[in-house]
Design a protein around this motif. Structure first.
Motif, PDB file in Angstrom:
ATOM      1  N   THR A 194       0.838  -1.201   0.000  1.00  0.00           N
ATOM      2  CA  THR A 194       0.000   0.000   0.000  1.00  0.00           C
ATOM      3  C   THR A 194       0.869   1.246   0.000  1.00  0.00           C
ATOM      4  OG1 THR A 194      -1.690  -1.196   1.259  1.00  0.00           O
ATOM      5  CG2 THR A 194      -1.885   1.194   1.173  1.00  0.00           C
ATOM      6  N   ARG A 222      -6.962  -1.764   3.347  1.00  0.00           N
ATOM      7  CA  ARG A 222      -6.368  -3.011   2.847  1.00  0.00           C
ATOM      8  C   ARG A 222      -6.196  -4.036   3.971  1.00  0.00           C
ATOM      9  NH1 ARG A 222      -4.186  -1.889  -2.452  1.00  0.00           N
ATOM     10  NH2 ARG A 222      -5.618  -0.306  -3.238  1.00  0.00           N
ATOM     11  N   THR A 277      -9.645  -5.532   4.794  1.00  0.00           N
ATOM     12  CA  THR A 277     -10.063  -6.475   3.752  1.00  0.00           C
ATOM     13  C   THR A 277      -9.281  -7.780   3.838  1.00  0.00           C
ATOM     14  OG1 THR A 277     -10.669  -4.668   2.262  1.00  0.00           O
ATOM     15  CG2 THR A 277     -10.286  -6.819   1.266  1.00  0.00           C
ATOM     16  N   THR A 278      -7.975  -7.665   4.001  1.00  0.00           N
ATOM     17  CA  THR A 278      -7.118  -8.851   4.021  1.00  0.00           C
ATOM     18  C   THR A 278      -7.370  -9.722   5.244  1.00  0.00           C
ATOM     19  OG1 THR A 278      -5.386  -7.672   2.803  1.00  0.00           O
ATOM     20  CG2 THR A 278      -4.719  -9.640   4.010  1.00  0.00           C
ATOM     21  N   THR A 322     -10.551  -0.892  -1.357  1.00  0.00           N
ATOM     22  CA  THR A 322     -11.029  -2.237  -1.677  1.00  0.00           C
ATOM     23  C   THR A 322     -12.417  -2.485  -1.133  1.00  0.00           C
ATOM     24  OG1 THR A 322      -9.953  -3.096   0.310  1.00  0.00           O
ATOM     25  CG2 THR A 322      -8.690  -3.164  -1.727  1.00  0.00           C
ATOM     26  N   THR A 323     -12.853  -1.677  -0.158  1.00  0.00           N
ATOM     27  CA  THR A 323     -14.171  -1.890   0.459  1.00  0.00           C
ATOM     28  C   THR A 323     -15.260  -1.043  -0.169  1.00  0.00           C
ATOM     29  OG1 THR A 323     -13.654  -0.206   2.126  1.00  0.00           O
ATOM     30  CG2 THR A 323     -13.172  -2.498   2.681  1.00  0.00           C
TER      31      THR A 323
END
Length: 210
Positions: free
Chosen positions: A79, A96, A99-100, A208-209
């Motif tokens: 990132t 990130r 999400t991960t 990502t969300t």
């Protein structure tokens, strides 16, 4: 949770399954409170197979810690390479991470486990990943201060300490509130940073969300 099984599964895939099951157990019960027999039963494998793969209970813990560290530090480093600065970078990094680690927050808890064995190998592994994450945080702070024409090393040290602690606290808070989705946490982080730093250009971030 899927059982690791003993037949018809590639070794690398089976190892990953064992790491996931063991990592959850270590994160929940601590090193001393976790037994290899319990891990083997949860994984649907024999205890000797764990010894065959990882050598010992400490070896299994070390493998879990390495897997968690590579995952978390890797996300933060990748990132950082996107080139954002300041609170936008922090929101994106948190996004990130949320999400991960969704569904596998044991990785974060293991990296912050005060009950980890005090052996040289475990200590060195833990320090290695903490330093990798701290380096990214320190560089982010340096970039932010440079934009403000601030080159005071003590300011950088103080702000890095605050920045890293805020980041850690938000992720830890999330692990303690499992009902909060990654999207909800990204939105919460953005709201909180907006209170402190003013409006953020969130539309420009590759969240990502979203």
């Amino acid at each position: 949770m899927a059982k690791a099984g003993t037949k018809g599964v590639a070794r690398a895939h089976r190892e990953r399954q064992i790491l996931d099951i063991a990592g959850r157990a270590f994160a929940e019960h601590g090193y001393a409170g976790t037994s290899l027999a319990g891990i083997a039963a949860d994984a649907g494998i024999s205890k000797p197979l764990i010894y065959n793969y990882f050598g010992s209970k400490e070896g299994l813990y070390s493998a879990c810690l390495t897997h968690a560290g590579e995952t978390v530090a890797g996300v933060i480093e990748r990132t950082d390479q996107l080139g954002y600065v300041g609170p936008e970078q922090a929101v994106l990094s948190l996004d990130r991470i949320f999400t991960t680690l969704h569904g596998q927050t044991w990785m974060w808890r293991l990296l912050h486990d005060p009950t980890r064995p005090a052996t040289p190998e475990i200590a060195d592994t833990h320090v290695h990943y903490q330093q990798r994450m701290h380096t990214v945080g320190a560089q982010g702070v340096a970039d932010m201060l440079r934009k403000a024409d601030n080159h005071d090393p003590l300011d950088a040290s103080a702000l890095t300490a605050a920045w890293v602690n805020v980041f850690d606290a938000l992720v830890t808070w999330w692990t303690e509130h499992p009902g909060e989705t990654p999207q909800a946490m990204t939105e919460r982080a953005a709201r909180l940073f907006t209170v402190v730093f003013g409006p953020l250009d969130l539309d420009a971030l590759p969240l990502t969300t979203r």
